[in-house]
Design a protein around this motif. Structure first.
Motif, PDB file in Angstrom:
ATOM      1  N   VAL A   1     -29.210 -38.711 -35.239  1.00  0.00           N
ATOM      2  CA  VAL A   1     -28.721 -37.409 -35.712  1.00  0.00           C
ATOM      3  C   VAL A   1     -28.291 -37.513 -37.176  1.00  0.00           C
ATOM      4  O   VAL A   1     -28.619 -36.646 -37.993  1.00  0.00           O
ATOM      5  CB  VAL A   1     -27.559 -36.913 -34.816  1.00  0.00           C
ATOM      6  CG1 VAL A   1     -26.854 -35.727 -35.465  1.00  0.00           C
ATOM      7  CG2 VAL A   1     -28.090 -36.538 -33.436  1.00  0.00           C
ATOM      8  N   VAL A   2     -27.574 -38.570 -37.519  1.00  0.00           N
ATOM      9  CA  VAL A   2     -27.099 -38.755 -38.895  1.00  0.00           C
ATOM     10  C   VAL A   2     -28.289 -38.901 -39.841  1.00  0.00           C
ATOM     11  O   VAL A   2     -28.331 -38.267 -40.896  1.00  0.00           O
ATOM     12  CB  VAL A   2     -26.162 -39.979 -38.972  1.00  0.00           C
ATOM     13  CG1 VAL A   2     -25.900 -40.368 -40.427  1.00  0.00           C
ATOM     14  CG2 VAL A   2     -24.840 -39.683 -38.268  1.00  0.00           C
ATOM     15  N   SER A   3     -29.274 -39.723 -39.472  1.00  0.00           N
ATOM     16  CA  SER A   3     -30.445 -39.925 -40.339  1.00  0.00           C
ATOM     17  C   SER A   3     -31.225 -38.628 -40.505  1.00  0.00           C
ATOM     18  O   SER A   3     -31.667 -38.301 -41.606  1.00  0.00           O
ATOM     19  CB  SER A   3     -31.345 -41.016 -39.770  1.00  0.00           C
ATOM     20  OG  SER A   3     -31.819 -40.654 -38.501  1.00  0.00           O
ATOM     21  N   VAL A   4     -31.382 -37.852 -39.438  1.00  0.00           N
ATOM     22  CA  VAL A   4     -32.082 -36.573 -39.513  1.00  0.00           C
ATOM     23  C   VAL A   4     -31.329 -35.613 -40.427  1.00  0.00           C
ATOM     24  O   VAL A   4     -31.926 -34.923 -41.252  1.00  0.00           O
ATOM     25  CB  VAL A   4     -32.272 -35.971 -38.099  1.00  0.00           C
ATOM     26  CG1 VAL A   4     -32.724 -34.517 -38.190  1.00  0.00           C
ATOM     27  CG2 VAL A   4     -33.284 -36.788 -37.311  1.00  0.00           C
ATOM     28  N   ALA A   5     -30.000 -35.575 -40.300  1.00  0.00           N
ATOM     29  CA  ALA A   5     -29.192 -34.695 -41.144  1.00  0.00           C
ATOM     30  C   ALA A   5     -29.340 -35.083 -42.611  1.00  0.00           C
ATOM     31  O   ALA A   5     -29.503 -34.220 -43.475  1.00  0.00           O
ATOM     32  CB  ALA A   5     -27.727 -34.773 -40.718  1.00  0.00           C
ATOM     33  N   ILE A   6     -29.296 -36.378 -42.912  1.00  0.00           N
ATOM     34  CA  ILE A   6     -29.441 -36.852 -44.296  1.00  0.00           C
ATOM     35  C   ILE A   6     -30.826 -36.473 -44.819  1.00  0.00           C
ATOM     36  O   ILE A   6     -30.959 -35.968 -45.938  1.00  0.00           O
ATOM     37  CB  ILE A   6     -29.208 -38.380 -44.367  1.00  0.00           C
ATOM     38  CG1 ILE A   6     -27.719 -38.691 -44.141  1.00  0.00           C
ATOM     39  CG2 ILE A   6     -29.666 -38.933 -45.717  1.00  0.00           C
ATOM     40  CD1 ILE A   6     -27.456 -40.154 -43.797  1.00  0.00           C
ATOM     41  N   CYS A   7     -31.863 -36.685 -44.021  1.00  0.00           N
ATOM     42  CA  CYS A   7     -33.227 -36.321 -44.425  1.00  0.00           C
ATOM     43  C   CYS A   7     -33.322 -34.821 -44.684  1.00  0.00           C
ATOM     44  O   CYS A   7     -33.931 -34.394 -45.661  1.00  0.00           O
ATOM     45  CB  CYS A   7     -34.225 -36.724 -43.338  1.00  0.00           C
ATOM     46  SG  CYS A   7     -34.550 -38.494 -43.305  1.00  0.00           S
ATOM     47  N   TYR A   8     -32.709 -33.999 -43.816  1.00  0.00           N
ATOM     48  CA  TYR A   8     -32.757 -32.543 -43.968  1.00  0.00           C
ATOM     49  C   TYR A   8     -32.101 -32.119 -45.275  1.00  0.00           C
ATOM     50  O   TYR A   8     -32.653 -31.321 -46.024  1.00  0.00           O
ATOM     51  CB  TYR A   8     -32.060 -31.895 -42.767  1.00  0.00           C
ATOM     52  CG  TYR A   8     -32.129 -30.386 -42.774  1.00  0.00           C
ATOM     53  CD1 TYR A   8     -33.324 -29.737 -42.468  1.00  0.00           C
ATOM     54  CD2 TYR A   8     -31.007 -29.621 -43.076  1.00  0.00           C
ATOM     55  CE1 TYR A   8     -33.397 -28.365 -42.467  1.00  0.00           C
ATOM     56  CE2 TYR A   8     -31.076 -28.244 -43.076  1.00  0.00           C
ATOM     57  CZ  TYR A   8     -32.270 -27.617 -42.767  1.00  0.00           C
ATOM     58  OH  TYR A   8     -32.333 -26.259 -42.778  1.00  0.00           O
ATOM     59  N   VAL A   9     -30.915 -32.686 -45.560  1.00  0.00           N
ATOM     60  CA  VAL A   9     -30.200 -32.354 -46.795  1.00  0.00           C
ATOM     61  C   VAL A   9     -31.035 -32.771 -48.006  1.00  0.00           C
ATOM     62  O   VAL A   9     -31.188 -32.011 -48.964  1.00  0.00           O
ATOM     63  CB  VAL A   9     -28.810 -33.031 -46.813  1.00  0.00           C
ATOM     64  CG1 VAL A   9     -28.175 -32.911 -48.185  1.00  0.00           C
ATOM     65  CG2 VAL A   9     -27.907 -32.414 -45.742  1.00  0.00           C
ATOM     66  N   ALA A  10     -31.610 -33.981 -47.949  1.00  0.00           N
ATOM     67  CA  ALA A  10     -32.433 -34.475 -49.056  1.00  0.00           C
ATOM     68  C   ALA A  10     -33.646 -33.562 -49.263  1.00  0.00           C
ATOM     69  O   ALA A  10     -33.991 -33.242 -50.402  1.00  0.00           O
ATOM     70  CB  ALA A  10     -32.882 -35.900 -48.771  1.00  0.00           C
ATOM     71  N   MET A  11     -34.282 -33.130 -48.170  1.00  0.00           N
ATOM     72  CA  MET A  11     -35.436 -32.241 -48.274  1.00  0.00           C
ATOM     73  C   MET A  11     -35.038 -30.904 -48.885  1.00  0.00           C
ATOM     74  O   MET A  11     -35.737 -30.367 -49.742  1.00  0.00           O
ATOM     75  CB  MET A  11     -36.043 -32.005 -46.883  1.00  0.00           C
ATOM     76  CG  MET A  11     -36.740 -33.215 -46.320  1.00  0.00           C
ATOM     77  SD  MET A  11     -38.396 -33.453 -46.958  1.00  0.00           S
ATOM     78  CE  MET A  11     -39.292 -32.244 -45.980  1.00  0.00           C
TER      79      MET A  11
END
Length: 51
Positions: free
Chosen positions: A16-26
């Motif tokens: 969940v944390v990695s997905v959230a970080i990827c989403y913010v970066a995108m």
């Protein structure tokens, strides 16, 4: 049993944390792309006005 549950929980949290970080970066990346595209469009409009 509790060790297995804690392992699954930690795995889910890390995903969940990695997905959230990827989403913010995108989101940040796409905003930058939109700004770049707007700048390019404004530059092409200025070139057309000069011509």
């Amino acid at each position: 049993m509790t060790i297995l549950v804690s392992c699954i929980l930690s795995a889910v949290i890390s995903i969940v944390v990695s997905v959230a970080i990827c989403y913010v970066a995108m989101m940040i990346h796409f905003k930058n792309i939109e700004k770049a595209l707007e700048d390019m469009l404004s530059l092409t409009d200025r070139k057309k006005e000069k011509l």
